[in-house]
Scaffold this motif. Structure first.
Motif, PDB file in Angstrom:
ATOM      1  N   UNK A 109       0.808  -1.220   0.000  1.00 21.97           N
ATOM      2  CA  UNK A 109       0.000   0.000   0.000  1.00 21.97           C
ATOM      3  C   UNK A 109       0.837   1.264   0.000  1.00 21.97           C
ATOM      4  N   UNK A 110       2.113   1.154   0.385  1.00 20.39           N
ATOM      5  CA  UNK A 110       2.969   2.345   0.313  1.00 20.39           C
ATOM      6  C   UNK A 110       3.125   2.790  -1.136  1.00 20.39           C
ATOM      7  N   UNK A 111       3.188   1.827  -2.055  1.00 26.10           N
ATOM      8  CA  UNK A 111       3.287   2.167  -3.483  1.00 26.10           C
ATOM      9  C   UNK A 111       1.930   2.611  -4.026  1.00 26.10           C
ATOM     10  N   UNK A 112       0.894   1.842  -3.718  1.00 28.20           N
ATOM     11  CA  UNK A 112      -0.450   2.172  -4.217  1.00 28.20           C
ATOM     12  C   UNK A 112      -0.887   3.551  -3.718  1.00 28.20           C
ATOM     13  N   UNK A 113      -0.699   3.793  -2.429  1.00 31.96           N
ATOM     14  CA  UNK A 113      -1.098   5.087  -1.865  1.00 31.96           C
ATOM     15  C   UNK A 113      -0.293   6.240  -2.439  1.00 31.96           C
ATOM     16  N   UNK A 114       0.996   6.014  -2.686  1.00 28.15           N
ATOM     17  CA  UNK A 114       1.839   7.087  -3.250  1.00 28.15           C
ATOM     18  C   UNK A 114       1.434   7.412  -4.686  1.00 28.15           C
ATOM     19  N   UNK A 115       1.070   6.377  -5.448  1.00 28.14           N
ATOM     20  CA  UNK A 115       0.601   6.628  -6.822  1.00 28.14           C
ATOM     21  C   UNK A 115      -0.691   7.435  -6.794  1.00 28.14           C
ATOM     22  N   UNK A 116      -1.584   7.076  -5.883  1.00 28.31           N
ATOM     23  CA  UNK A 116      -2.841   7.829  -5.741  1.00 28.31           C
ATOM     24  C   UNK A 116      -2.547   9.294  -5.395  1.00 28.31           C
ATOM     25  N   UNK A 117      -1.636   9.507  -4.450  1.00 27.80           N
ATOM     26  CA  UNK A 117      -1.289  10.878  -4.054  1.00 27.80           C
ATOM     27  C   UNK A 117      -0.670  11.655  -5.208  1.00 27.80           C
ATOM     28  N   UNK A 118       0.144  10.971  -6.022  1.00 31.06           N
ATOM     29  CA  UNK A 118       0.750  11.631  -7.177  1.00 31.06           C
ATOM     30  C   UNK A 118      -0.324  12.090  -8.164  1.00 31.06           C
ATOM     31  N   UNK A 119      -1.282  11.213  -8.450  1.00 34.27           N
ATOM     32  CA  UNK A 119      -2.365  11.572  -9.370  1.00 34.27           C
ATOM     33  C   UNK A 119      -3.213  12.708  -8.802  1.00 34.27           C
ATOM     34  N   UNK A 120      -3.468  12.671  -7.515  1.00 33.05           N
ATOM     35  CA  UNK A 120      -4.270  13.730  -6.910  1.00 33.05           C
ATOM     36  C   UNK A 120      -3.529  15.068  -6.946  1.00 33.05           C
ATOM     37  N   UNK A 121      -2.214  15.021  -6.750  1.00 34.84           N
ATOM     38  CA  UNK A 121      -1.429  16.262  -6.792  1.00 34.84           C
ATOM     39  C   UNK A 121      -1.421  16.863  -8.196  1.00 34.84           C
ATOM     40  N   UNK A 122      -1.306  15.993  -9.208  1.00 33.51           N
ATOM     41  CA  UNK A 122      -1.190  16.477 -10.589  1.00 33.51           C
ATOM     42  C   UNK A 122      -2.556  16.839 -11.177  1.00 33.51           C
ATOM     43  N   UNK A 123      -3.564  16.001 -10.910  1.00 29.89           N
ATOM     44  CA  UNK A 123      -4.861  16.181 -11.562  1.00 29.89           C
ATOM     45  C   UNK A 123      -5.850  17.003 -10.741  1.00 29.89           C
ATOM     46  N   UNK A 124      -5.751  16.941  -9.404  1.00 28.63           N
ATOM     47  CA  UNK A 124      -6.752  17.587  -8.568  1.00 28.63           C
ATOM     48  C   UNK A 124      -6.188  18.718  -7.720  1.00 28.63           C
ATOM     49  N   UNK A 125      -4.881  18.970  -7.826  1.00 32.75           N
ATOM     50  CA  UNK A 125      -4.238  19.983  -6.976  1.00 32.75           C
ATOM     51  C   UNK A 125      -4.508  19.705  -5.507  1.00 32.75           C
ATOM     52  N   UNK A 126      -4.587  18.432  -5.176  1.00 41.83           N
ATOM     53  CA  UNK A 126      -4.823  18.008  -3.791  1.00 41.83           C
ATOM     54  C   UNK A 126      -3.500  17.455  -3.278  1.00 41.83           C
ATOM     55  N   UNK A 127      -2.793  18.252  -2.475  1.00 43.20           N
ATOM     56  CA  UNK A 127      -1.436  17.887  -2.101  1.00 43.20           C
ATOM     57  C   UNK A 127      -0.456  18.572  -3.040  1.00 43.20           C
ATOM     58  N   UNK A 128       0.756  18.034  -3.160  1.00 45.92           N
ATOM     59  CA  UNK A 128       1.741  18.663  -4.030  1.00 45.92           C
ATOM     60  C   UNK A 128       2.872  17.712  -4.340  1.00 45.92           C
ATOM     61  N   UNK A 129       3.745  18.118  -5.251  1.00 47.14           N
ATOM     62  CA  UNK A 129       4.862  17.260  -5.629  1.00 47.14           C
ATOM     63  C   UNK A 129       6.015  17.362  -4.628  1.00 47.14           C
ATOM     64  N   UNK A 130       6.328  18.586  -4.192  1.00 47.90           N
ATOM     65  CA  UNK A 130       7.404  18.711  -3.196  1.00 47.90           C
ATOM     66  C   UNK A 130       6.974  18.119  -1.854  1.00 47.90           C
ATOM     67  N   UNK A 131       5.699  18.142  -1.569  1.00 47.40           N
ATOM     68  CA  UNK A 131       5.202  17.600  -0.298  1.00 47.40           C
ATOM     69  C   UNK A 131       4.730  16.157  -0.437  1.00 47.40           C
ATOM     70  N   UNK A 132       4.961  15.567  -1.610  1.00 48.54           N
ATOM     71  CA  UNK A 132       4.489  14.199  -1.838  1.00 48.54           C
ATOM     72  C   UNK A 132       5.155  13.211  -0.885  1.00 48.54           C
ATOM     73  N   UNK A 133       6.438  13.415  -0.581  1.00 49.44           N
ATOM     74  CA  UNK A 133       7.116  12.509   0.346  1.00 49.44           C
ATOM     75  C   UNK A 133       6.474  12.527   1.728  1.00 49.44           C
ATOM     76  N   UNK A 134       6.155  13.724   2.207  1.00 49.12           N
ATOM     77  CA  UNK A 134       5.524  13.850   3.528  1.00 49.12           C
ATOM     78  C   UNK A 134       4.117  13.260   3.518  1.00 49.12           C
TER      79      UNK A 134
END
Length: 247
Positions: A109-134
């Motif tokens: 789930x660390x990979x699955x959740x990170x991919x979800x967060x990446x898509x949300x950051x890019x497509x929904x502006x929910x979160x961010x790329x620099x803050x993706x690690x956090x």
């Protein structure tokens, strides 16, 4: 067709000219000092490497479970995209990581959740790329590990399968928010009271709205898991989800 076009234009104008600060639980782009952004990326990367190996091993061993892995990712994406305004002026959302953690384990789930967060950051502006690690460390690493160990602990105690699933999803959700509060408190300690004062402030804000959301997520995860138990019993056995204690 004309009505649809007018609606589209309306929403585009709304998005462009009525910006609203998204006080969502995913830490927004550029919000963390650069040293903390780099630190959380460094902490998260080893989990992603181990998670990739875990997924590859599970899929190679049981290719029939690919659909269920996709379902776990979709569950996380949909639930964590549901931003709900809170009475505190912020917003909260479920995380959805409990389901996949029970099915595939926390590393996957660390990979699955990170991919979800990446898509949300890019497509929904929910979160961010620099803050993706956090964001990935709190939601895709800590949340799944908490959910997994809570589920294992509850089943070892002989509690019912549904109750174990509920506790895992609810505590995985709450744990994510506690870790995010810690991350924010570390980056922005209070001038008076330092880390603890800042943590109390962040955790207090999110606790008011997150507790009912965690309970709701726990109940929804039980419904989905019981559905899988009814129609995908073979896959659950392949993944060794159903122990004697949990049945």
């Amino acid at each position: 067709m004309k009505r649809t076009n007018w609606k589209t234009i309306y929403f585009v104008i709304l998005l462009l000219f009525v910006p609203k600060r998204a006080m969502a639980m995913h830490i927004m782009e550029g919000f963390l000092p650069i040293e903390w952004a780099i630190f959380w990326w460094a902490v998260t990367l080893p989990f992603l490497i181990l998670g990739y190996r875990s997924i590859r091993s599970k899929v190679r061993e049981n290719p029939e479970t690919k659909m269920m892995l996709g379902l776990s990712g979709a569950f996380v994406f949909i639930l964590s995209a549901l931003k709900i305004p809170s009475v505190t002026g912020s917003s909260s959302h479920p995380t959805g990581v409990g389901l996949g953690s029970i099915l595939f384990g926390p590393l996957a789930m660390s990979v699955v959740g990170s991919i979800v967060l990446l898509f949300q950051a890019v497509l929904l502006a929910h979160g961010g790329l620099t803050t993706l690690g956090a964001n990935a460390f709190s939601m895709a690493v800590c949340g799944p590990f908490i959910a997994y160990f809570v589920f294992k602990g509850a089943t070892k105690l002989g509690w019912s399968f549904s109750f174990a699933v509920f506790l895992a999803a609810a505590f995985g959700d709450l744990g994510t928010y506690v870790v995010t509060s810690i991350q924010l408190a570390l980056a922005f300690p209070s001038e008076v009271g330092g880390f603890m004062a800042s943590f109390s402030k962040f955790a207090g804000i999110f606790a008011l709205t997150q507790i009912p959301l965690a309970i709701s997520e726990g109940l929804l995860t039980v419904v989905v898991m019981n559905f899988l138990k009814k129609y995908n019993l073979g896959e659950l056995k392949l993944l060794r989800v159903l122990s004697k204690e949990a049945r």
